[in-house]
Design an enzyme around this catalytic site. Structure first.
Site, PDB file in Angstrom:
ATOM      1  CD  GLU A 288      -4.155 -56.816 -64.069  1.00 36.89           C
ATOM      2  OE1 GLU A 288      -3.535 -57.753 -64.581  1.00 36.89           O
ATOM      3  OE2 GLU A 288      -4.915 -56.950 -63.093  1.00 36.89           O
ATOM      4  NE  ARG A 321      -6.809 -62.843 -70.721  1.00 38.33           N
ATOM      5  CZ  ARG A 321      -6.436 -62.342 -69.558  1.00 38.33           C
ATOM      6  NH1 ARG A 321      -5.626 -61.301 -69.492  1.00 38.33           N
ATOM      7  NH2 ARG A 321      -6.864 -62.870 -68.430  1.00 38.33           N
ATOM      8  CE  LYS A 362      -9.165 -62.291 -65.992  1.00 39.50           C
ATOM      9  NZ  LYS A 362      -8.336 -61.826 -64.851  1.00 39.50           N
ATOM     10  CG  ASP A 367      -8.925 -61.059 -61.336  1.00 38.34           C
ATOM     11  OD1 ASP A 367      -9.011 -61.951 -62.195  1.00 38.34           O
ATOM     12  OD2 ASP A 367      -7.845 -60.605 -60.924  1.00 38.34           O
ATOM     13  CD  GLU A 395      -4.845 -64.522 -59.208  1.00 41.80           C
ATOM     14  OE1 GLU A 395      -5.208 -64.815 -60.371  1.00 41.80           O
ATOM     15  OE2 GLU A 395      -4.367 -63.406 -58.892  1.00 41.80           O
TER      16      GLU A 395
HETATM   17  C1  BDP Z   1      -5.337 -61.548 -62.359  1.00 41.24           C
HETATM   18  C2  BDP Z   1      -3.992 -62.022 -61.953  1.00 41.24           C
HETATM   19  C3  BDP Z   1      -2.891 -61.473 -62.803  1.00 41.24           C
HETATM   20  C4  BDP Z   1      -3.228 -61.665 -64.266  1.00 41.24           C
HETATM   21  C5  BDP Z   1      -4.552 -61.029 -64.564  1.00 41.24           C
HETATM   22  C6  BDP Z   1      -5.032 -61.297 -65.974  1.00 41.24           C
HETATM   23  O1  BDP Z   1      -3.784 -61.656 -60.590  1.00 41.24           O
HETATM   24  O2  BDP Z   1      -1.711 -62.155 -62.449  1.00 41.24           O
HETATM   25  O3  BDP Z   1      -2.240 -61.138 -65.089  1.00 41.24           O
HETATM   26  O4  BDP Z   1      -5.540 -61.553 -63.732  1.00 41.24           O
HETATM   27  O5  BDP Z   1      -5.979 -62.073 -66.110  1.00 41.24           O
HETATM   28  O6  BDP Z   1      -6.246 -62.462 -61.825  1.00 41.24           O
HETATM   29  O7  BDP Z   1      -4.528 -60.735 -66.927  1.00 41.24           O
END
Ligand code: BDP
Length: 681
Positions: A288, A321, A362, A367, A395
């Protein structure tokens, strides 16, 4: 009250039938050397006992007239050893403890091998009293199942919290560390009382200002570390992978560049000079839009090992991560399925990471959705340390405006059998390190707190923070037992009240799921802030989260036979179960398969009718939650009643919006009417 004390109410009237048992304990005997953690434990015990019994307790070094509460460290030449059998004291491990009532004297002894163990033992005793349990015949030995029980703050130094739903950061304001250290200490207490032992204090998305936590803000970080240290919690920092460029003045962040490596070694030395027991770094790289080793043609092992090498001489660890995927590619071909990304990136690197690197995975492949399969990466790297990452912050599960007790979801994930080392290779055994004999293992989770008075916005969302800690300590605990503890500690032991809140919590995940994205398909939320329904919100964007609904059907074909091949990342038994329409569980059907709306589920319903039915029922059940809360109005204080009533009312309204948006969308797409002829807007 206003919720600030959370599950640390220590009120007199909560104790129910056993309350007079506690009142006889009027002094605490400390059989241990002074130290910050022991001081926290003694303070907590004194404060707790005074609250619960209504009388002041005295603290002394030796035993007065019995009975008292005696705390001490085994093997340090104090009296504590004599109070326990050798069998019991030798069963107590690093952070564990034993608690025992002497039937003759009535003394309660808490013994441990570390001061952290004493602290956890004290919290255990206070939990018993806070829930009205008997202390007459205590005979307890507890050790945490998971070694790392970590919280990740997604706090930014400007005072905002990424995905924060409970106000501003309690850590930062105006691009500096706050002066309100009391609130941070109160947070440390809360965390320790649920069993947490590590915290990363800044967002994984690290901006330039947060990079300076490593340098110019280090003295302030050291102050925070001292606060957490007194509660046996280790402090970590999230770091920007490219700190060498961001704040180091170097032209590169190439992990194989010797200047870059030297910069990190020097940075680590300075940190450890300021904070000798610093935990280490948490890193989000090549994800991201965050920088990472890919820029230099290196891989994640190169990147992680560079940091690990810098931390190693000081005993620090790197938590790297695995939330890594290309967020700019849309859907090109089967290999670009976002669900595949973590496994595709990391699994081939097994064996290449230094032993002080932990991969943070995760819980699901996408997500933190309300429903996802378990990440196939968990357990698939026998030679690599892994921790599981959950999101306590809601979230995608109602943003702490809807109630959604997440412990049942986490339990399901932890109990999932990966079959990686044959039957019984559950996720919980992988993440506790026992399957692969890892040096490091455990839990991490994104916090759900902010500076709202009640910490979590929705008062009932406190149960998720408490529940996460309890589950990290012992994943065998049932979701119901954890909920009961939390309810009684927070609200007292009134039966109607306890049962009402228990029902609300235990049904909440299922209710939330039923009026939002169906059958494991995920998303269908508004882009960016992720609150509220928007079925096609992400459907034509680059983020890789699609449902592929058209007039014929819906779902993502992730099979190996005809789809993205994602199913082949699982061990054979699971792969076959998900691959076939016959054996794929209903709740994950659309995650794994693209099917016509008329496809018949195991439940006997068609997909389209399931969507209508669950959405009508879900919205209805959401409004019943508000009605149930009304009935206990007189059993809760005015403020708590209001806080929850307001949120439940909002949820009931918003659930209808979800219902109508989803049902209308699918009615229009499919052209198939509701079997029961209900009005769909
Ligand atoms: C997503 C979120 C974002 C986080 C990302 C993460 O929307 O804000 O930065 O995961 O885990 O769920 O890095």
């Amino acid at each position: 009250g206003d919720g600030y004390l959370a599950w640390q109410q220590y009120r007199r009237n909560t104790a129910g039938v056993n309350v007079d048992q506690y009142a006889v304990y009027k002094h605490i005997v400390v059989d241990a050397q002074e130290g910050a953690v022991i001081r926290s434990a003694v303070d907590e015990l004194a404060q707790g006992m005074e609250g619960i019994t209504g009388t002041k307790v005295s603290i002394s070094g030796d035993n007065e007239s019995a009975p008292g509460i005696i705390i001490g460290i085994f093997g340090t030449g104090t009296g504590i050893d004599e109070l326990f059998s050798a069998g019991v004291s030798s069963a107590v491990k690093a952070e564990g403890y034993a608690i025992q009532t002497d039937s003759l004297t009535g003394n309660i002894a808490i013994g441990a091998v570390t001061s952290a163990g004493i602290l956890y033992g004290v919290f255990h005793l206070l939990r018993i009293m806070g829930t009205g349990g008997s202390v007459r015949q205590l005979s307890i030995v507890e050790n945490p199942v998971n070694q790392l029980r970590m919280i990740n703050q997604w706090d930014n130094m400007d005072g905002s919290v990424e995905r924060g739903y409970a106000g501003k950061s309690i850590f930062y304001e105006d691009n500096r560390i706050t002066g309100n250290l009391q609130r941070i200490q109160d947070y440390a207490r809360l965390l320790a009382s649920s069993g947490i032992n590590a915290i990363a204090i800044n967002n994984v998305n690290v901006h330039r200002v947060e990079s300076r936590l490593l340098t110019e803000f280090l003295p302030d970080v050291a102050k925070l570390a001292a606060i957490f240290r007194a509660y046996a919690i280790k402090l970590f920092l999230s770091v920007n992978y490219a700190s060498t460029m961001e704040i180091g003045g170097l032209p590169s962040a190439d992990p194989l560049d010797s200047d870059v490596r030297e910069w990190w070694r020097a940075a680590a030395s300075e940190i450890y000079a300021a904070i000798p027991d610093f935990g280490g770094f948490l890193v989000k790289a090549d994800s991201e839009n965050r920088p990472g080793p890919f820029t230099y043609g290196r891989d994640h092992a190169d990147g992680a090992n560079m940091l690990a090498e810098a931390l190693k001489p000081h005993g620090g660890i790197v938590i790297w991560r695995c939330f890594v995927y290309n967020c700019k590619q849309d859907w090109r071909d089967r290999t670009t399925d976002r669900a595949r990304a973590a496994y595709d990136h990391f699994q081939p690197l097994d064996g290449r990471f230094m032993d002080n690197v932990i991969l943070q995975v995760k819980n699901g492949p996408i997500d933190f959705q309300v429903r996802e399969p378990v990440s196939p990466l968990l357990g698939a790297m026998p030679q690599t340390n892994q921790v599981i990452e959950f999101q306590i912050a809601q979230e995608y599960t109602g943003q702490q405006r809807h109630v959604c007790y997440l412990v049942p979801q986490w339990k399901e994930i932890l109990n999932f059998d990966t079959h990686l080392q044959g039957e019984g290779t559950s996720v919980k055994r992988i993440v506790d390190g026992s399957v692969h004999g890892n040096a490091y293992s455990g839990f991490a989770a994104v916090s759900n707190i902010g500076n709202d008075t009640n910490w979590t916005g929705h008062l009932l969302a406190q149960a998720n923070l408490f529940g996460y800690g309890r589950l990290a300590w012992n994943p065998q605990m049932s979701a119901e037992k954890i909920a009961l503890e939390w309810i009684m500690l927070t609200f007292g032991t009134n039966e109607l009240l306890v049962q009402t809140i228990l029902d609300i919590l235990m049904n909440s995940w299922e209710i939330y799921e039923s009026y939002t994205a169906p059958l494991g398909v995920g998303f269908m939320v508004n882009p960016d802030h992720h609150y509220g329904p928007n079925v096609d919100g992400y459907e034509y964007s680059m983020w890789g989260t699609y449902h592929f609904a058209d007039c014929y059907g819906i779902g993502v074909d992730r099979t190996t036979a005809t789809g993205t091949g994602y199913t082949s990342q699982y061990a054979r038994t699971n792969m076959e179960r998900y691959e076939s329409l016959e054996s794929c569980p209903d709740e994950l059907l659309l995650f794994f398969h693209h099917v016509p709306y008329t496809h018949v589920l195991h439940s006997g319903k068609t997909v389209i009718q399931h969507i209508y039915d669950t959405h009508f029922a879900g919205a209805e059940r959401a409004s019943q939650l508000a009605a149930a809360w009304e009935l206990v109005k007189d059993q809760v204080g005015e403020q708590a009643y209001r806080q929850v009533a307001d949120r439940l009312a909002e949820q009931a309204e918003h659930a209808k919006e979800w219902r109508d948006r989803i049902n209308t969308y699918f009615l229009r797409k499919s052209g198939i009417a509701d079997q029961w002829g209900r009005t769909i807007y």
